[in-house]
Design an enzyme around this catalytic site. Structure first.
Site, PDB file in Angstrom:
ATOM      1  N   ASP A 140       0.846  -1.199   0.000  1.00 33.72           N
ATOM      2  CA  ASP A 140       0.000   0.000   0.000  1.00 33.72           C
ATOM      3  C   ASP A 140       0.879   1.245   0.000  1.00 33.72           C
ATOM      4  O   ASP A 140       1.683   1.438   0.916  1.00 33.72           O
ATOM      5  CB  ASP A 140      -0.922  -0.013   1.217  1.00 33.72           C
ATOM      6  N   TYR A 142       1.273   5.635  -0.585  1.00 31.21           N
ATOM      7  CA  TYR A 142       0.846   6.824   0.155  1.00 31.21           C
ATOM      8  C   TYR A 142       1.057   7.987  -0.809  1.00 31.21           C
ATOM      9  O   TYR A 142       1.719   8.960  -0.501  1.00 31.21           O
ATOM     10  CB  TYR A 142       1.767   6.919   1.381  1.00 31.21           C
ATOM     11  N   HIS A 147      -3.345  13.957   0.756  1.00 25.80           N
ATOM     12  CA  HIS A 147      -3.652  13.061   1.879  1.00 25.80           C
ATOM     13  C   HIS A 147      -2.503  13.055   2.889  1.00 25.80           C
ATOM     14  O   HIS A 147      -2.726  13.188   4.096  1.00 25.80           O
ATOM     15  CB  HIS A 147      -3.904  11.642   1.357  1.00 25.80           C
ATOM     16  N   ARG A 156       1.500  14.889  13.238  1.00 25.17           N
ATOM     17  CA  ARG A 156       2.734  15.635  13.538  1.00 25.17           C
ATOM     18  C   ARG A 156       2.552  17.083  13.081  1.00 25.17           C
ATOM     19  O   ARG A 156       3.063  17.495  12.041  1.00 25.17           O
ATOM     20  CB  ARG A 156       3.934  15.043  12.768  1.00 25.17           C
ATOM     21  N   GLU A 217     -10.549   3.978   3.464  1.00 21.85           N
ATOM     22  CA  GLU A 217      -9.633   4.759   2.631  1.00 21.85           C
ATOM     23  C   GLU A 217      -9.973   4.455   1.179  1.00 21.85           C
ATOM     24  O   GLU A 217      -9.924   3.306   0.740  1.00 21.85           O
ATOM     25  CB  GLU A 217      -8.161   4.414   2.925  1.00 21.85           C
ATOM     26  N   GLU A 219      -9.087   4.105  -2.400  1.00 21.67           N
ATOM     27  CA  GLU A 219      -7.822   3.877  -3.104  1.00 21.67           C
ATOM     28  C   GLU A 219      -8.074   3.201  -4.449  1.00 21.67           C
ATOM     29  O   GLU A 219      -9.135   2.635  -4.691  1.00 21.67           O
ATOM     30  CB  GLU A 219      -6.881   2.992  -2.266  1.00 21.67           C
ATOM     31  N   ASP A 251      -9.106   0.462   1.796  1.00 19.60           N
ATOM     32  CA  ASP A 251      -8.132   0.063   2.812  1.00 19.60           C
ATOM     33  C   ASP A 251      -8.676   0.477   4.181  1.00 19.60           C
ATOM     34  O   ASP A 251      -8.316   1.509   4.724  1.00 19.60           O
ATOM     35  CB  ASP A 251      -6.797   0.761   2.506  1.00 19.60           C
ATOM     36  N   ARG A 255      -8.118   4.004  13.049  1.00 17.23           N
ATOM     37  CA  ARG A 255      -7.262   5.179  13.279  1.00 17.23           C
ATOM     38  C   ARG A 255      -6.688   5.253  14.686  1.00 17.23           C
ATOM     39  O   ARG A 255      -5.553   5.705  14.877  1.00 17.23           O
ATOM     40  CB  ARG A 255      -8.052   6.460  12.994  1.00 17.23           C
ATOM     41  N   GLN A 258      -3.964   2.777  14.842  1.00 12.63           N
ATOM     42  CA  GLN A 258      -2.866   3.255  13.981  1.00 12.63           C
ATOM     43  C   GLN A 258      -2.021   4.303  14.693  1.00 12.63           C
ATOM     44  O   GLN A 258      -0.793   4.269  14.668  1.00 12.63           O
ATOM     45  CB  GLN A 258      -3.469   3.852  12.701  1.00 12.63           C
ATOM     46  N   TYR A 262       1.897   3.121  14.980  1.00 11.09           N
ATOM     47  CA  TYR A 262       2.542   3.321  13.678  1.00 11.09           C
ATOM     48  C   TYR A 262       4.020   3.705  13.749  1.00 11.09           C
ATOM     49  O   TYR A 262       4.735   3.551  12.761  1.00 11.09           O
ATOM     50  CB  TYR A 262       1.763   4.323  12.826  1.00 11.09           C
ATOM     51  N   LYS A 271      -4.439  -1.935   9.923  1.00 10.87           N
ATOM     52  CA  LYS A 271      -4.790  -2.083   8.516  1.00 10.87           C
ATOM     53  C   LYS A 271      -5.070  -3.532   8.124  1.00 10.87           C
ATOM     54  O   LYS A 271      -5.794  -3.776   7.166  1.00 10.87           O
ATOM     55  CB  LYS A 271      -3.621  -1.596   7.648  1.00 10.87           C
ATOM     56  N   THR A 275      -9.130  -5.619   3.870  1.00 14.11           N
ATOM     57  CA  THR A 275      -9.002  -4.691   2.743  1.00 14.11           C
ATOM     58  C   THR A 275      -9.951  -5.210   1.669  1.00 14.11           C
ATOM     59  O   THR A 275      -9.933  -6.402   1.363  1.00 14.11           O
ATOM     60  CB  THR A 275      -7.554  -4.702   2.191  1.00 14.11           C
ATOM     61  N   THR A 378      -4.579   6.525  -0.051  1.00  8.59           N
ATOM     62  CA  THR A 378      -5.820   7.294  -0.101  1.00  8.59           C
ATOM     63  C   THR A 378      -5.741   8.378  -1.163  1.00  8.59           C
ATOM     64  O   THR A 378      -4.778   9.140  -1.221  1.00  8.59           O
ATOM     65  CB  THR A 378      -6.083   7.944   1.268  1.00  8.59           C
ATOM     66  N   GLU A 392      -9.778  12.678   7.282  1.00  9.40           N
ATOM     67  CA  GLU A 392      -9.580  14.007   6.682  1.00  9.40           C
ATOM     68  C   GLU A 392     -10.892  14.784   6.580  1.00  9.40           C
ATOM     69  O   GLU A 392     -10.923  15.992   6.798  1.00  9.40           O
ATOM     70  CB  GLU A 392      -9.004  13.860   5.270  1.00  9.40           C
TER      71      GLU A 392
HETATM   72 MN    MN Z   1      -4.055   2.961   2.689  1.00 14.76          MN
END
Ligand code: MN
Length: 461
Positions: A140, A142, A147, A156, A217, A219, A251, A255, A258, A262, A271, A275, A378, A392
């Site tokens: 997967d 990014y 996104h 962050r 997500e 995708e 996906d 959250r 995650q 992560y 994840k 899927t 995403t 988002e």
């Molecule tokens: Mn994804």
């Protein structure tokens, strides 16, 4: 580039399968996407969707309709076939196969004669079951900078895009075993959730409970056709030759799990619980009219390293696929209400192209195998209505405002449903429906069908 526009894309072509001529259909004769189906009295076979029917390719071979096509009968034989066998054909063989299907199905061609129940070419959707194709590995990416910037701003705030982002397509290796076909139920996962103090206090302990921030997500998936030998990178010039086609992917993401797990190695259990993939692989040949220039990098962004760029990629590396996400709650379905659209965006806004994903993935010698799924990450665009996940969509921040406005991720504006219900994340009973289609002046609209899944309550303990 290898995939050219030819007579199979002629917008005037019509089929003797009447439903394929409906202007609203995703599956006109210009599309002809592949799928794996279980048909009555047979194993899984390779099918091709046309209008509201699925054509059984194995039967077409038995009837001799594909005679003279180099490679096709040798590979398929008379038994069931899989996508990965087809994907290994040379591009010229795949194009010849598409041309033959187009000729067999167009208006004026001899309709395929069905002798009896045992000798059927075309199946109604109700008579077959869609099965997902064999996937040995799943990666997967990014690849949407929109996104990545939105999510980075939440996780962050001081450092939304890490320094590597604009130099390489970032990805993680996912699980192929938990990829499920469209329509399969999605059971809310259990997982570790962060302590309220984020784990910094010495007395704090995380909890183990059902995920509270379940998300989807939006995708797009690349299905690999021909693989590459271990130790032999695929150049950006050859990268698209290794892609059989594209599908829709959801996906599903936990959250809260995650956020806690992560760092430092990336997504893991947040994840890998499920899927979803759509049933159809829209071939690269069918997508030829909808290619666009690669996303234009804003002034000041670094140029990619040489192994990640080519003229062809810059000129035609993008794919204009309109992507939409819809949601219904259990209550909405009970009341017969239509799904609400949550977002609408395009795959052409991805920062990294599909050729760059394949070239980068194999640049260390890693071998891709036929049937492998490479999901894009995403798909989000620059505006709020183009955000491809709830994380988002319900977030109040705006990393693109000037000056940037970044609000901590806990402040969320819920989405209102027509029943008066609200959602920050998915509730049990919610169904997420992803749709994709391509349109361009002078060409027939083609679509990807749908990628669906309903959320079920977590197991008891
Ligand atoms: Mn994804």
């Amino acid at each position: 580039m290898a995939y050219e526009i030819d007579e199979t894309h002629d917008p005037k072509l019509e089929s003797w399968v009447e439903s394929a001529n409906d202007p609203e259909t995703d599956f006109p004769i210009q599309n002809l996407p592949m799928c794996i189906v279980r048909v009555p009295g047979a194993d899984e076979v390779l099918g091709v969707r046309i209008g509201d029917k699925v054509l059984n390719i194995a039967k077409l071979i038995s009837a001799g309709s594909l005679q003279g096509l180099p490679g096709i009968e040798e590979i398929f034989g008379l038994t069931s076939v899989a996508v990965y066998e087809f994907g290994q054909l040379e591009l010229a063989q795949r194009s010849a196969f598409r041309r033959r299907l187009s000729e067999l199905l167009r208006t004026g061609a001899e309709p395929l004669v069905e002798r009896d129940e045992e000798w059927r070419f075309l199946y109604d959707l109700g008579d077959i079951e869609f099965v997902r194709h064999e996937i040995s590995d799943y990666t997967d990416f990014y690849a949407s900078a929109f996104h990545a910037t939105n999510v980075g701003s939440m996780f962050r705030p001081d450092n939304p895009l890490l320094p590597n982002y604009k130099h390489m397509p970032i990805a993680y290796h996912g699980r192929a075993s938990s990829i499920v076909p469209s329509g399969a139920e999605i059971v809310r996962p259990w997982g570790q959730l962060a302590p309220t103090d984020g784990g910094v206090g010495s007395e704090s302990r995380p909890t183990h409970e059902p995920c509270k921030m379940l998300d989807y997500e939006l995708e797009v998936g690349l299905v690999i056709g021909r693989g590459n030998e271990l130790g032999s990178p695929v150049s950006i010039q050859d990268a698209e030759d290794h892609i059989l086609g594209m599908c829709l992917v959801n996906d599903w993401s936990a959250r809260d799990m995650q956020k806690w797990e992560y760092q430092p190695l990336g997504p893991f259990l947040a994840k890998s619980f499920a899927t979803t993939v759509s049933p159809y692989i829209v071939t690269m040949e069918a997508l030829a009219p909808f290619r666009t220039p690669a996303y234009e990098r804003p002034a000041g962004d670094p140029r990619p390293l040489p192994y990640l760029q080519s003229d062809a990629n810059r000129e035609r590396g993008g794919v204009d696929i309109t992507l939409e996400v819809y949601l219904t709650s259990a209550d909405m379905r009970k009341r017969g209400l239509s799904p609400v659209r949550l977002s609408k965006g395009s795959f052409k806004d991805m920062y990294w192209t599909i050729a760059q994903m394949v070239a980068h993935h194999t640049s260390n010698g890693c071998n891709l195998q036929p049937g492998d799924l490479l999901a894009s990450g995403t798909v989000s665009g620059p505006t709020r209505g183009e955000r491809g996940c709830l994380l988002e969509l319900t977030w109040d921040g705006d990393p693109f405002a000037n000056p940037p406005r970044v609000v901590p991720g806990t402040q969320r504006t819920p989405i209102e449903l027509p029943t008066g219900e609200t959602r920050k994340f998915l509730a049990d009973g919610d169904e997420v429906i992803i749709k994709g289609y391509c349109e361009r002046e002078g060409f027939r609209r083609i679509g990807f069908g749908e990628c669906r899944g309903v959320v079920k309550a977590a197991r008891d303990s």
